[in-house]
Design a protein around this motif. Sequence first.
Motif, PDB file in Angstrom:
ATOM      1  N   CYS A 133      -3.989   0.470  -6.137  1.00 59.10           N
ATOM      2  CA  CYS A 133      -5.116   0.284  -5.225  1.00 59.10           C
ATOM      3  C   CYS A 133      -4.729  -0.687  -4.107  1.00 59.10           C
ATOM      4  O   CYS A 133      -5.077  -0.471  -2.940  1.00 59.10           O
ATOM      5  CB  CYS A 133      -6.323  -0.246  -6.011  1.00 59.10           C
ATOM      6  N   MET A 134      -3.987  -1.734  -4.469  1.00 58.36           N
ATOM      7  CA  MET A 134      -3.614  -2.753  -3.480  1.00 58.36           C
ATOM      8  C   MET A 134      -2.410  -2.350  -2.632  1.00 58.36           C
ATOM      9  O   MET A 134      -2.354  -2.627  -1.443  1.00 58.36           O
ATOM     10  CB  MET A 134      -3.326  -4.075  -4.192  1.00 58.36           C
ATOM     11  N   TRP A 135      -1.414  -1.692  -3.235  1.00 57.85           N
ATOM     12  CA  TRP A 135      -0.190  -1.371  -2.501  1.00 57.85           C
ATOM     13  C   TRP A 135      -0.292  -0.052  -1.733  1.00 57.85           C
ATOM     14  O   TRP A 135       0.307   0.097  -0.686  1.00 57.85           O
ATOM     15  CB  TRP A 135       1.001  -1.311  -3.452  1.00 57.85           C
ATOM     16  N   LYS A 136      -1.002   0.908  -2.271  1.00 56.65           N
ATOM     17  CA  LYS A 136      -1.060   2.241  -1.666  1.00 56.65           C
ATOM     18  C   LYS A 136      -2.338   2.481  -0.861  1.00 56.65           C
ATOM     19  O   LYS A 136      -2.572   3.584  -0.378  1.00 56.65           O
ATOM     20  CB  LYS A 136      -0.961   3.310  -2.756  1.00 56.65           C
ATOM     21  N   ASN A 137      -3.165   1.456  -0.743  1.00 52.25           N
ATOM     22  CA  ASN A 137      -4.422   1.567   0.005  1.00 52.25           C
ATOM     23  C   ASN A 137      -5.324   2.676  -0.530  1.00 52.25           C
ATOM     24  O   ASN A 137      -5.980   3.394   0.223  1.00 52.25           O
ATOM     25  CB  ASN A 137      -4.152   1.788   1.502  1.00 52.25           C
ATOM     26  N   LEU A 138      -5.319   2.836  -1.847  1.00 54.85           N
ATOM     27  CA  LEU A 138      -6.216   3.784  -2.498  1.00 54.85           C
ATOM     28  C   LEU A 138      -7.531   3.090  -2.824  1.00 54.85           C
ATOM     29  O   LEU A 138      -7.571   1.870  -3.021  1.00 54.85           O
ATOM     30  CB  LEU A 138      -5.590   4.306  -3.797  1.00 54.85           C
ATOM     31  N   SER A 139      -8.602   3.860  -2.906  1.00 57.77           N
ATOM     32  CA  SER A 139      -9.869   3.282  -3.348  1.00 57.77           C
ATOM     33  C   SER A 139      -9.783   2.976  -4.843  1.00 57.77           C
ATOM     34  O   SER A 139      -8.955   3.543  -5.563  1.00 57.77           O
ATOM     35  CB  SER A 139     -11.029   4.250  -3.080  1.00 57.77           C
ATOM     36  N   VAL A 140     -10.658   2.096  -5.292  1.00 61.29           N
ATOM     37  CA  VAL A 140     -10.712   1.792  -6.720  1.00 61.29           C
ATOM     38  C   VAL A 140     -10.960   3.062  -7.522  1.00 61.29           C
ATOM     39  O   VAL A 140     -10.308   3.327  -8.537  1.00 61.29           O
ATOM     40  CB  VAL A 140     -11.811   0.748  -7.013  1.00 61.29           C
ATOM     41  N   GLU A 141     -11.900   3.867  -7.046  1.00 67.35           N
ATOM     42  CA  GLU A 141     -12.269   5.079  -7.779  1.00 67.35           C
ATOM     43  C   GLU A 141     -11.123   6.078  -7.845  1.00 67.35           C
ATOM     44  O   GLU A 141     -10.870   6.682  -8.888  1.00 67.35           O
ATOM     45  CB  GLU A 141     -13.494   5.736  -7.127  1.00 67.35           C
ATOM     46  N   GLU A 142     -10.381   6.239  -6.737  1.00 71.07           N
ATOM     47  CA  GLU A 142      -9.259   7.173  -6.739  1.00 71.07           C
ATOM     48  C   GLU A 142      -8.135   6.663  -7.639  1.00 71.07           C
ATOM     49  O   GLU A 142      -7.496   7.437  -8.351  1.00 71.07           O
ATOM     50  CB  GLU A 142      -8.744   7.388  -5.310  1.00 71.07           C
ATOM     51  N   SER A 143      -7.877   5.356  -7.621  1.00 71.53           N
ATOM     52  CA  SER A 143      -6.861   4.787  -8.498  1.00 71.53           C
ATOM     53  C   SER A 143      -7.206   5.024  -9.961  1.00 71.53           C
ATOM     54  O   SER A 143      -6.335   5.355 -10.775  1.00 71.53           O
ATOM     55  CB  SER A 143      -6.720   3.283  -8.240  1.00 71.53           C
ATOM     56  N   GLN A 144      -8.475   4.874 -10.307  1.00 71.03           N
ATOM     57  CA  GLN A 144      -8.905   5.102 -11.684  1.00 71.03           C
ATOM     58  C   GLN A 144      -8.768   6.570 -12.071  1.00 71.03           C
ATOM     59  O   GLN A 144      -8.372   6.898 -13.191  1.00 71.03           O
ATOM     60  CB  GLN A 144     -10.344   4.633 -11.878  1.00 71.03           C
ATOM     61  N   ARG A 145      -9.086   7.460 -11.135  1.00 70.44           N
ATOM     62  CA  ARG A 145      -8.960   8.898 -11.419  1.00 70.44           C
ATOM     63  C   ARG A 145      -7.499   9.267 -11.656  1.00 70.44           C
ATOM     64  O   ARG A 145      -7.168   9.991 -12.613  1.00 70.44           O
ATOM     65  CB  ARG A 145      -9.520   9.723 -10.252  1.00 70.44           C
ATOM     66  N   LEU A 146      -6.602   8.758 -10.799  1.00 69.77           N
ATOM     67  CA  LEU A 146      -5.181   9.058 -10.955  1.00 69.77           C
ATOM     68  C   LEU A 146      -4.636   8.488 -12.265  1.00 69.77           C
ATOM     69  O   LEU A 146      -3.763   9.100 -12.890  1.00 69.77           O
ATOM     70  CB  LEU A 146      -4.394   8.507  -9.765  1.00 69.77           C
ATOM     71  N   ALA A 147      -5.160   7.345 -12.671  1.00 70.66           N
ATOM     72  CA  ALA A 147      -4.704   6.754 -13.937  1.00 70.66           C
ATOM     73  C   ALA A 147      -4.999   7.690 -15.104  1.00 70.66           C
ATOM     74  O   ALA A 147      -4.159   7.892 -15.986  1.00 70.66           O
ATOM     75  CB  ALA A 147      -5.381   5.395 -14.157  1.00 70.66           C
ATOM     76  N   ARG A 148      -6.171   8.292 -15.125  1.00 70.49           N
ATOM     77  CA  ARG A 148      -6.511   9.213 -16.217  1.00 70.49           C
ATOM     78  C   ARG A 148      -5.678  10.487 -16.141  1.00 70.49           C
ATOM     79  O   ARG A 148      -5.249  11.021 -17.172  1.00 70.49           O
ATOM     80  CB  ARG A 148      -7.997   9.551 -16.189  1.00 70.49           C
ATOM     81  N   GLU A 149      -5.418  10.969 -14.938  1.00 69.47           N
ATOM     82  CA  GLU A 149      -4.576  12.156 -14.802  1.00 69.47           C
ATOM     83  C   GLU A 149      -3.153  11.866 -15.277  1.00 69.47           C
ATOM     84  O   GLU A 149      -2.539  12.667 -15.977  1.00 69.47           O
ATOM     85  CB  GLU A 149      -4.563  12.637 -13.340  1.00 69.47           C
TER      86      GLU A 149
END
Length: 401
Positions: A133-149
């Motif tokens: 989220c901090m390094w790739k400028n992703l939203s919190v929600e998108e980072s969480q979604r990618l983590a589950r994937e």
Amino acid sequence: MEKIEDKNQQQEEEQVVNPWEVSAKEGGKIDYDKLIDKFGCQRLDQSFVDRVQRLTSRPPHVFLRRGVFFAHRDFNDILDAYERGEKFYLYTGRGPSSEALHLGHLIPFMFTKYLQDAFKVPLVIQLTDDEKCMWKNLSVEESQRLARENAKDIIACGFDISKTFIFSDFDYVGGAFYKNMVKVAKCVTYNKVVGIFGFTGEDHIGKVSFPPVQAVPSFPSSFPHLFSGKDNLRCLIPCAIDQDPYFRMTRDVAPRIGYHKPALIESLFFPALQGETGKMSASDPNSAIYVTDSVKDIKHKVNKHAFTGGQESIEKHRQYGANLEVDIPIKYLNFFLEDDAELEHIKKEYGAGRMLTGEVKKRLTEVLTQLVERHRRARAAVTDEMVDAFMAVRPLPSMFD
């Protein structure tokens, strides 16, 4: 004290290797001997391979016997403790920056599964959704979604749910974990963290504050639901060598707050199809083979983009043979072709010019297709309920069975 380099020294080096960038200058390749010297880790020699085989009564993993995992910190201490009957746990992780993993991402998980099975030990897997989220400028929600994937791909590697806890930082950080983060943070000066990681005045404070988050899974008290009363438990971290800076910092701090230094076993980088100047990049789809690639995609990428050491004509190739030192198909087969005798035969025939580049690429395509298809089938069987089960905060009933 662990060896720590400053930013200016890092910039003067011929290669850049840190958790966010891996590159060799001027079209060269990563010099792992220089990297070992710079980082201050040790080379993993044949005596370790033989010892692991003796202690586990299992054939050593292909990544171990072929030097894919080539460096370590205190792996000998882990084996000494294991031989005395003392237990340890494994810790590895994934920064979820993309939905699909490439083969380079799978390497630490494939090897960690082998270690879990061979030593029959528990494992914690950290998903650093906060970092991305901090390094790739992703939203919190998108980072969480990618983590589950990404968790689905990790689970598809075959980990034992009775010995494995997967957690995302956004979900888990707090309590005992956060207490250890604060202990680490108090021991690391701003100058030291700048020296290790090269942060600048333009970096936001989230980046400077992140290293303790990756450090503290090394300490058993960060997981009271797993290791209550086992604060002396040792930790072994399988990872690529670009993650070493995090754990140099951790190892410097650990004795000061009452823990063993975590041990590391570190891998080479899985090279891009175009050559060994760095590692596969998710930003260039043609540099990598993804677990979502079709048979057609794999064949196309290998045939069109894999850099070879073959000669420019059949006549010259028959005369001079291939340069195996730069040939990417050979390097990929070194990672994934299980049969040692077949690999040696291919290298001998190809190096002598009796086997052509097209034949080697054809065999590589077969090997990669089998690997990707096997992974795809396993991932398709991973449900959201299985992800929830692996990520549930719970005791692990057969941690050391």
